[in-house]
Design a protein around this motif. Structure first.
Motif, mmCIF file in Angstrom:
data_model
loop_
_atom_site.group_PDB
_atom_site.id
_atom_site.type_symbol
_atom_site.label_atom_id
_atom_site.label_comp_id
_atom_site.label_asym_id
_atom_site.label_seq_id
_atom_site.Cartn_x
_atom_site.Cartn_y
_atom_site.Cartn_z
ATOM 1 N N GLU A 136 97.561 -0.520 48.675
ATOM 2 C CA GLU A 136 96.150 -1.505 49.023
ATOM 3 C C GLU A 136 96.615 -1.804 50.516
ATOM 4 O O GLU A 136 97.723 -3.049 50.353
ATOM 5 C CB GLU A 136 95.838 -2.343 48.390
ATOM 6 C CG GLU A 136 95.118 -2.032 47.424
ATOM 7 C CD GLU A 136 93.958 -2.825 45.933
ATOM 8 O OE1 GLU A 136 93.743 -3.565 46.375
ATOM 9 O OE2 GLU A 136 94.371 -2.708 44.700
ATOM 10 N N ILE A 137 96.532 -2.053 51.691
ATOM 11 C CA ILE A 137 96.056 -2.049 53.306
ATOM 12 C C ILE A 137 95.514 -3.077 53.313
ATOM 13 O O ILE A 137 94.209 -2.826 53.569
ATOM 14 C CB ILE A 137 96.288 -1.151 53.594
ATOM 15 C CG1 ILE A 137 97.734 -0.003 53.625
ATOM 16 C CG2 ILE A 137 96.812 -1.568 55.040
ATOM 17 C CD1 ILE A 137 97.763 1.281 53.711
ATOM 18 N N GLU A 138 95.511 -4.264 54.156
ATOM 19 C CA GLU A 138 94.734 -5.018 54.585
ATOM 20 C C GLU A 138 94.783 -5.167 56.184
ATOM 21 O O GLU A 138 96.414 -5.046 56.614
ATOM 22 C CB GLU A 138 94.776 -5.692 54.304
ATOM 23 C CG GLU A 138 94.382 -6.026 52.415
ATOM 24 C CD GLU A 138 93.974 -7.285 51.420
ATOM 25 O OE1 GLU A 138 94.485 -8.257 52.556
ATOM 26 O OE2 GLU A 138 93.859 -7.627 50.492
ATOM 27 N N LYS A 139 93.964 -5.525 56.755
ATOM 28 C CA LYS A 139 94.346 -5.738 58.522
ATOM 29 C C LYS A 139 94.542 -7.083 58.690
ATOM 30 O O LYS A 139 94.056 -8.374 58.140
ATOM 31 C CB LYS A 139 93.018 -5.692 58.722
ATOM 32 C CG LYS A 139 93.486 -4.075 59.724
ATOM 33 C CD LYS A 139 91.610 -4.085 61.544
ATOM 34 C CE LYS A 139 92.645 -2.978 61.755
ATOM 35 N NZ LYS A 139 91.398 -2.588 62.309
ATOM 36 N N GLU A 140 95.163 -7.650 58.777
ATOM 37 C CA GLU A 140 96.049 -9.480 59.380
ATOM 38 C C GLU A 140 95.847 -9.338 61.170
ATOM 39 O O GLU A 140 96.844 -8.744 61.598
ATOM 40 C CB GLU A 140 96.940 -9.407 58.322
ATOM 41 C CG GLU A 140 97.667 -10.441 58.945
ATOM 42 C CD GLU A 140 98.895 -10.768 57.896
ATOM 43 O OE1 GLU A 140 99.771 -11.101 58.553
ATOM 44 O OE2 GLU A 140 98.522 -11.548 57.044
ATOM 45 N N GLU A 141 95.462 -9.699 61.602
ATOM 46 C CA GLU A 141 94.730 -10.000 62.938
ATOM 47 C C GLU A 141 95.248 -8.596 63.506
ATOM 48 O O GLU A 141 96.327 -8.723 64.337
ATOM 49 C CB GLU A 141 96.463 -10.834 63.459
ATOM 50 C CG GLU A 141 96.574 -12.307 62.423
ATOM 51 C CD GLU A 141 98.069 -12.908 63.202
ATOM 52 O OE1 GLU A 141 98.716 -12.525 63.308
ATOM 53 O OE2 GLU A 141 97.700 -14.192 62.353
ATOM 54 N N GLY A 142 94.983 -7.669 63.003
ATOM 55 C CA GLY A 142 94.503 -6.237 64.069
ATOM 56 C C GLY A 142 96.127 -5.475 63.844
ATOM 57 O O GLY A 142 95.570 -4.185 64.303
ATOM 58 N N LEU B 281 98.002 -3.221 60.559
ATOM 59 C CA LEU B 281 97.230 -2.838 58.573
ATOM 60 C C LEU B 281 98.389 -3.626 58.136
ATOM 61 O O LEU B 281 99.932 -2.893 59.113
ATOM 62 C CB LEU B 281 97.188 -1.757 58.914
ATOM 63 C CG LEU B 281 96.469 -0.856 59.272
ATOM 64 C CD1 LEU B 281 96.637 0.763 59.202
ATOM 65 C CD2 LEU B 281 95.088 -1.119 58.470
ATOM 66 N N VAL B 282 98.779 -4.378 57.225
ATOM 67 C CA VAL B 282 99.602 -4.689 56.517
ATOM 68 C C VAL B 282 99.013 -4.843 54.854
ATOM 69 O O VAL B 282 98.813 -4.718 54.086
ATOM 70 C CB VAL B 282 99.331 -5.932 56.044
ATOM 71 C CG1 VAL B 282 100.694 -6.670 55.624
ATOM 72 C CG2 VAL B 282 99.860 -6.297 57.538
ATOM 73 N N ILE B 283 100.541 -3.793 54.465
ATOM 74 C CA ILE B 283 100.935 -3.263 52.141
ATOM 75 C C ILE B 283 100.423 -5.176 52.073
ATOM 76 O O ILE B 283 101.454 -5.912 51.956
ATOM 77 C CB ILE B 283 101.897 -3.062 52.315
ATOM 78 C CG1 ILE B 283 101.474 -1.688 53.302
ATOM 79 C CG2 ILE B 283 101.571 -2.649 50.892
ATOM 80 C CD1 ILE B 283 102.807 -0.328 52.621
ATOM 81 N N ARG B 284 99.532 -4.585 51.126
ATOM 82 C CA ARG B 284 99.237 -6.055 50.464
ATOM 83 C C ARG B 284 99.851 -6.213 48.969
ATOM 84 O O ARG B 284 100.217 -6.687 47.768
ATOM 85 C CB ARG B 284 97.546 -6.845 50.120
ATOM 86 C CG ARG B 284 97.990 -7.072 51.960
ATOM 87 C CD ARG B 284 98.550 -8.827 51.997
ATOM 88 N NE ARG B 284 97.763 -9.494 52.823
ATOM 89 C CZ ARG B 284 98.245 -9.319 54.015
ATOM 90 N NH1 ARG B 284 99.638 -10.041 53.417
ATOM 91 N NH2 ARG B 284 98.645 -10.020 54.990
ATOM 92 N N ARG B 285 100.154 -4.881 48.049
ATOM 93 C CA ARG B 285 99.500 -4.293 46.408
ATOM 94 C C ARG B 285 99.903 -2.960 46.788
ATOM 95 O O ARG B 285 99.383 -2.302 47.811
ATOM 96 C CB ARG B 285 98.035 -4.391 45.551
ATOM 97 C CG ARG B 285 98.014 -5.845 45.983
ATOM 98 C CD ARG B 285 96.480 -6.430 45.387
ATOM 99 N NE ARG B 285 95.443 -5.844 46.383
ATOM 100 C CZ ARG B 285 95.347 -6.834 47.453
ATOM 101 N NH1 ARG B 285 95.641 -7.828 47.808
ATOM 102 N NH2 ARG B 285 94.060 -6.211 48.571
ATOM 103 N N ILE B 286 100.874 -2.870 46.087
ATOM 104 C CA ILE B 286 101.769 -0.931 45.405
ATOM 105 C C ILE B 286 101.301 -1.105 44.066
ATOM 106 O O ILE B 286 101.745 -1.990 43.117
ATOM 107 C CB ILE B 286 102.611 -0.670 45.507
ATOM 108 C CG1 ILE B 286 102.593 -1.144 47.924
ATOM 109 C CG2 ILE B 286 103.547 0.525 45.268
ATOM 110 C CD1 ILE B 286 104.440 -1.099 48.151
#
Length: 70
Positions: free
Chosen positions: A3-9, A11-16
């Motif tokens: 699961e990927i989210e945007k952080e300050e523009g 893409l950051v992986i948050r959950r696997i």
């Protein structure tokens, strides 16, 4: 699955979530479940990522049909 989210523009992986499919003799189910419960502590990738990424796993055990050995 990740699961990927945007952080300050960015893409950051948050959950696997890792799904492990294992086909083995039914007699090996207990061993497979025990190993699934403890392998993470010996896995360098898991130990490296766990402070930054939530990692969950599941073991899907599919017993092989018994054979007569002939």
């Amino acid at each position: 699955m990740g699961e990927i989210e945007k952080e300050e523009g960015v893409l950051v992986i948050r959950r696997i979530h890792v799904r492990m499919n294992l086909q083995a003799p039914a007699a090996d189910r207990e061993t497979a479940e025990r190993v699934h419960g403890i392998y993470r502590d010996s896995c360098p990738v898991y130990r490296t990522l766990k402070p930054a990424i939530a990692i969950t796993t599941e073991l899907v055990f599919e017993p092989l049909a018994e054979t007569s050995g002939f």
